[in-house]
Every structure is written in C-alpha cells, then in structure tokens.
Write a protein that holds these residues in place. Structure first.
Motif, PDB file in Angstrom:
ATOM      1  N   ASN A   1       0.839  -1.185   0.000  1.00 43.49           N
ATOM      2  CA  ASN A   1       0.000   0.000   0.000  1.00 43.49           C
ATOM      3  C   ASN A   1       0.884   1.249   0.000  1.00 43.49           C
ATOM      4  O   ASN A   1       1.217   1.797   1.045  1.00 43.49           O
ATOM      5  CB  ASN A   1      -0.935  -0.013   1.215  1.00 43.49           C
ATOM      6  N   GLU A   2       1.269   1.680  -1.173  1.00 39.19           N
ATOM      7  CA  GLU A   2       2.186   2.807  -1.318  1.00 39.19           C
ATOM      8  C   GLU A   2       1.601   4.119  -0.795  1.00 39.19           C
ATOM      9  O   GLU A   2       2.323   4.954  -0.270  1.00 39.19           O
ATOM     10  CB  GLU A   2       2.611   2.969  -2.775  1.00 39.19           C
ATOM     11  N   LEU A   3       0.293   4.314  -0.934  1.00 39.28           N
ATOM     12  CA  LEU A   3      -0.328   5.543  -0.439  1.00 39.28           C
ATOM     13  C   LEU A   3      -0.131   5.679   1.069  1.00 39.28           C
ATOM     14  O   LEU A   3       0.229   6.752   1.569  1.00 39.28           O
ATOM     15  CB  LEU A   3      -1.816   5.583  -0.796  1.00 39.28           C
ATOM     16  N   LEU A   4      -0.342   4.586   1.792  1.00 43.27           N
ATOM     17  CA  LEU A   4      -0.152   4.609   3.241  1.00 43.27           C
ATOM     18  C   LEU A   4       1.315   4.862   3.584  1.00 43.27           C
ATOM     19  O   LEU A   4       1.619   5.667   4.473  1.00 43.27           O
ATOM     20  CB  LEU A   4      -0.621   3.284   3.862  1.00 43.27           C
ATOM     21  N   GLU A   5       2.218   4.207   2.883  1.00 44.60           N
ATOM     22  CA  GLU A   5       3.654   4.385   3.126  1.00 44.60           C
ATOM     23  C   GLU A   5       4.075   5.844   2.913  1.00 44.60           C
ATOM     24  O   GLU A   5       4.754   6.428   3.748  1.00 44.60           O
ATOM     25  CB  GLU A   5       4.469   3.487   2.192  1.00 44.60           C
ATOM     26  N   TRP A   6       3.663   6.420   1.794  1.00 44.58           N
ATOM     27  CA  TRP A   6       4.029   7.803   1.499  1.00 44.58           C
ATOM     28  C   TRP A   6       3.333   8.778   2.442  1.00 44.58           C
ATOM     29  O   TRP A   6       3.881   9.838   2.762  1.00 44.58           O
ATOM     30  CB  TRP A   6       3.743   8.151   0.043  1.00 44.58           C
ATOM     31  N   SER A   7       2.143   8.436   2.923  1.00 38.73           N
ATOM     32  CA  SER A   7       1.438   9.294   3.886  1.00 38.73           C
ATOM     33  C   SER A   7       2.197   9.359   5.204  1.00 38.73           C
ATOM     34  O   SER A   7       2.412  10.452   5.751  1.00 38.73           O
ATOM     35  CB  SER A   7       0.018   8.792   4.124  1.00 38.73           C
ATOM     36  N   PHE A   8       2.595   8.205   5.750  1.00 37.72           N
ATOM     37  CA  PHE A   8       3.387   8.198   6.982  1.00 37.72           C
ATOM     38  C   PHE A   8       4.677   8.990   6.794  1.00 37.72           C
ATOM     39  O   PHE A   8       5.050   9.798   7.643  1.00 37.72           O
ATOM     40  CB  PHE A   8       3.730   6.765   7.411  1.00 37.72           C
ATOM     41  N   PHE A   9       5.345   8.743   5.702  1.00 38.71           N
ATOM     42  CA  PHE A   9       6.597   9.436   5.417  1.00 38.71           C
ATOM     43  C   PHE A   9       6.374  10.945   5.337  1.00 38.71           C
ATOM     44  O   PHE A   9       7.112  11.727   5.936  1.00 38.71           O
ATOM     45  CB  PHE A   9       7.193   8.904   4.107  1.00 38.71           C
ATOM     46  N   SER A  10       5.353  11.364   4.622  1.00 41.89           N
ATOM     47  CA  SER A  10       5.074  12.797   4.442  1.00 41.89           C
ATOM     48  C   SER A  10       4.734  13.481   5.751  1.00 41.89           C
ATOM     49  O   SER A  10       5.234  14.579   6.033  1.00 41.89           O
ATOM     50  CB  SER A  10       3.928  12.991   3.441  1.00 41.89           C
ATOM     51  N   PHE A  11       3.878  12.862   6.560  1.00 43.77           N
ATOM     52  CA  PHE A  11       3.545  13.450   7.868  1.00 43.77           C
ATOM     53  C   PHE A  11       4.791  13.590   8.732  1.00 43.77           C
ATOM     54  O   PHE A  11       5.009  14.620   9.364  1.00 43.77           O
ATOM     55  CB  PHE A  11       2.487  12.623   8.600  1.00 43.77           C
ATOM     56  N   ALA A  12       5.610  12.554   8.761  1.00 45.65           N
ATOM     57  CA  ALA A  12       6.829  12.615   9.571  1.00 45.65           C
ATOM     58  C   ALA A  12       7.746  13.735   9.086  1.00 45.65           C
ATOM     59  O   ALA A  12       8.311  14.477   9.892  1.00 45.65           O
ATOM     60  CB  ALA A  12       7.547  11.267   9.538  1.00 45.65           C
ATOM     61  N   MET A  13       7.882  13.884   7.779  1.00 43.54           N
ATOM     62  CA  MET A  13       8.759  14.923   7.225  1.00 43.54           C
ATOM     63  C   MET A  13       8.235  16.326   7.511  1.00 43.54           C
ATOM     64  O   MET A  13       8.988  17.215   7.904  1.00 43.54           O
ATOM     65  CB  MET A  13       8.918  14.751   5.711  1.00 43.54           C
ATOM     66  N   VAL A  14       6.944  16.537   7.291  1.00 39.46           N
ATOM     67  CA  VAL A  14       6.350  17.865   7.522  1.00 39.46           C
ATOM     68  C   VAL A  14       6.535  18.290   8.974  1.00 39.46           C
ATOM     69  O   VAL A  14       6.993  19.407   9.255  1.00 39.46           O
ATOM     70  CB  VAL A  14       4.853  17.870   7.124  1.00 39.46           C
ATOM     71  N   PHE A  15       6.211  17.401   9.901  1.00 39.82           N
ATOM     72  CA  PHE A  15       6.350  17.760  11.317  1.00 39.82           C
ATOM     73  C   PHE A  15       7.812  17.903  11.722  1.00 39.82           C
ATOM     74  O   PHE A  15       8.143  18.776  12.528  1.00 39.82           O
ATOM     75  CB  PHE A  15       5.627  16.754  12.212  1.00 39.82           C
ATOM     76  N   ALA A  16       8.687  17.087  11.182  1.00 38.12           N
ATOM     77  CA  ALA A  16      10.109  17.202  11.525  1.00 38.12           C
ATOM     78  C   ALA A  16      10.663  18.541  11.071  1.00 38.12           C
ATOM     79  O   ALA A  16      11.353  19.229  11.832  1.00 38.12           O
ATOM     80  CB  ALA A  16      10.893  16.049  10.905  1.00 38.12           C
ATOM     81  N   LEU A  17      10.387  18.914   9.840  1.00 36.38           N
ATOM     82  CA  LEU A  17      10.912  20.176   9.318  1.00 36.38           C
ATOM     83  C   LEU A  17      10.303  21.387  10.022  1.00 36.38           C
ATOM     84  O   LEU A  17      11.014  22.332  10.384  1.00 36.38           O
ATOM     85  CB  LEU A  17      10.683  20.253   7.808  1.00 36.38           C
ATOM     86  N   ALA A  18       8.992  21.351  10.231  1.00 35.57           N
ATOM     87  CA  ALA A  18       8.328  22.474  10.910  1.00 35.57           C
ATOM     88  C   ALA A  18       8.806  22.602  12.351  1.00 35.57           C
ATOM     89  O   ALA A  18       9.080  23.706  12.834  1.00 35.57           O
ATOM     90  CB  ALA A  18       6.810  22.293  10.860  1.00 35.57           C
ATOM     91  N   SER A  19       8.919  21.485  13.025  1.00 38.39           N
ATOM     92  CA  SER A  19       9.342  21.501  14.409  1.00 38.39           C
ATOM     93  C   SER A  19      10.798  21.928  14.554  1.00 38.39           C
ATOM     94  O   SER A  19      11.132  22.726  15.430  1.00 38.39           O
ATOM     95  CB  SER A  19       9.148  20.111  15.017  1.00 38.39           C
ATOM     96  N   ALA A  20      11.654  21.400  13.698  1.00 33.69           N
ATOM     97  CA  ALA A  20      13.074  21.772  13.766  1.00 33.69           C
ATOM     98  C   ALA A  20      13.244  23.271  13.550  1.00 33.69           C
ATOM     99  O   ALA A  20      13.991  23.925  14.279  1.00 33.69           O
ATOM    100  CB  ALA A  20      13.871  20.978  12.733  1.00 33.69           C
ATOM    101  N   GLY A  21      12.544  23.811  12.582  1.00 35.71           N
ATOM    102  CA  GLY A  21      12.638  25.239  12.312  1.00 35.71           C
ATOM    103  C   GLY A  21      12.084  26.094  13.430  1.00 35.71           C
ATOM    104  O   GLY A  21      12.668  27.114  13.807  1.00 35.71           O
ATOM    105  N   SER A  22      10.974  25.664  13.990  1.00 40.18           N
ATOM    106  CA  SER A  22      10.325  26.438  15.039  1.00 40.18           C
ATOM    107  C   SER A  22      11.067  26.370  16.371  1.00 40.18           C
ATOM    108  O   SER A  22      11.175  27.362  17.082  1.00 40.18           O
ATOM    109  CB  SER A  22       8.886  25.932  15.220  1.00 40.18           C
ATOM    110  N   SER A  23      11.580  25.212  16.705  1.00 36.05           N
ATOM    111  CA  SER A  23      12.181  25.045  18.035  1.00 36.05           C
ATOM    112  C   SER A  23      13.621  25.539  18.116  1.00 36.05           C
ATOM    113  O   SER A  23      14.079  25.907  19.195  1.00 36.05           O
ATOM    114  CB  SER A  23      12.110  23.580  18.464  1.00 36.05           C
TER     115      SER A  23
END
Length: 125
Positions: free
Chosen positions: A41-63
């Motif tokens: 299920n590639e959609l699920l795989e890419w969804s988990f990956f995308s959520f992790a990336m978005v929060f990692a980048l936003a959090s790293a920049g903000s904190s």
C-alpha cells in the motif's frame, strides 16, 4: 509553546511511522491479507513518510530559535536522512529499506523528544 505542540505531533507521527515499519518488518505474513496495512500500500507508506517529514521540518525550524542546540538539529537531520533513505530504498526494492525506515522513524521520535526537553529547559531559564 508552538514548537512544543509541533514536537508533540511530530513525535506522534514519527512513532506511528516507526511502529508501522517495525510491525510490517516483523510480521508481514500475518498482515498480508489486510489491505489497509499491506506492505504494497504505497499511499499509506508515502502518507506516513510525508507526515513525519512535515512535522520534523516544521518543528526543527520552530524550536531551534528557542533552544539553539545543534545536537537537536543533528538528530533531526539524521532522522530525516535515514528515513528518506529507507523510504527510497523500499521504493527501489533494496532489502535493507525497512530497517532504515525503522531507524529513521525512531531517530526522528528521539529528536522530537530532545527538542521538547530543550524548549522546556530554555523556557525555565
């Protein structure tokens, strides 16, 4: 406060990604009949990956503006790099992709927890 909220959601996204990769690596035969969590299920795989990336980048920049700790930024960078290598390895059918994804997800989770601790310490000072 915003960075702690981002880190909290990021930690949740990272640990969810980590657990998903771990479970699918450990018990693929038991889950192969369930379409939602099937390994193909590639959609699920890419969804988990995308959520992790978005929060990692936003959090790293903000904190970073609050705590100024390079060790936290290195942890985010390592987690993002290893998770990206794992995701791409899985796409190109490299056997170690699952292990890289597990390590990357866990590293991102640890980076979020480090960031929360550092932001709390910076606020108390």
């Amino acid at each position: 406060m915003k960075s702690i909220v981002l880190d909290s959601f990021g930690g949740l996204a990272s640990i969810t990604c980590f657990m998903h990769c771990l479970i699918l690596s450990v018990v693929p035969s038991a889950l192969s009949n369930i379409d939602l969590v099937a390994t193909n299920n590639e959609l699920l795989e890419w969804s988990f990956f995308s959520f992790a990336m978005v929060f990692a980048l936003a959090s790293a920049g903000s904190s970073f503006s609050k705590h100024r700790k390079m060790s936290v930024m290195l942890a985010f960078g390592a987690g993002i790099s290893v998770l990206t290598m794992g995701r791409l390895s899985e796409v190109f059918s490299f056997e170690g992709g699952g292990v890289l994804s597990i390590l990357g997800g866990f590293t991102l989770f640890a980076a979020h927890m480090m960031s929360i601790r550092c932001c709390n310490d910076a606020r108390e000072t």
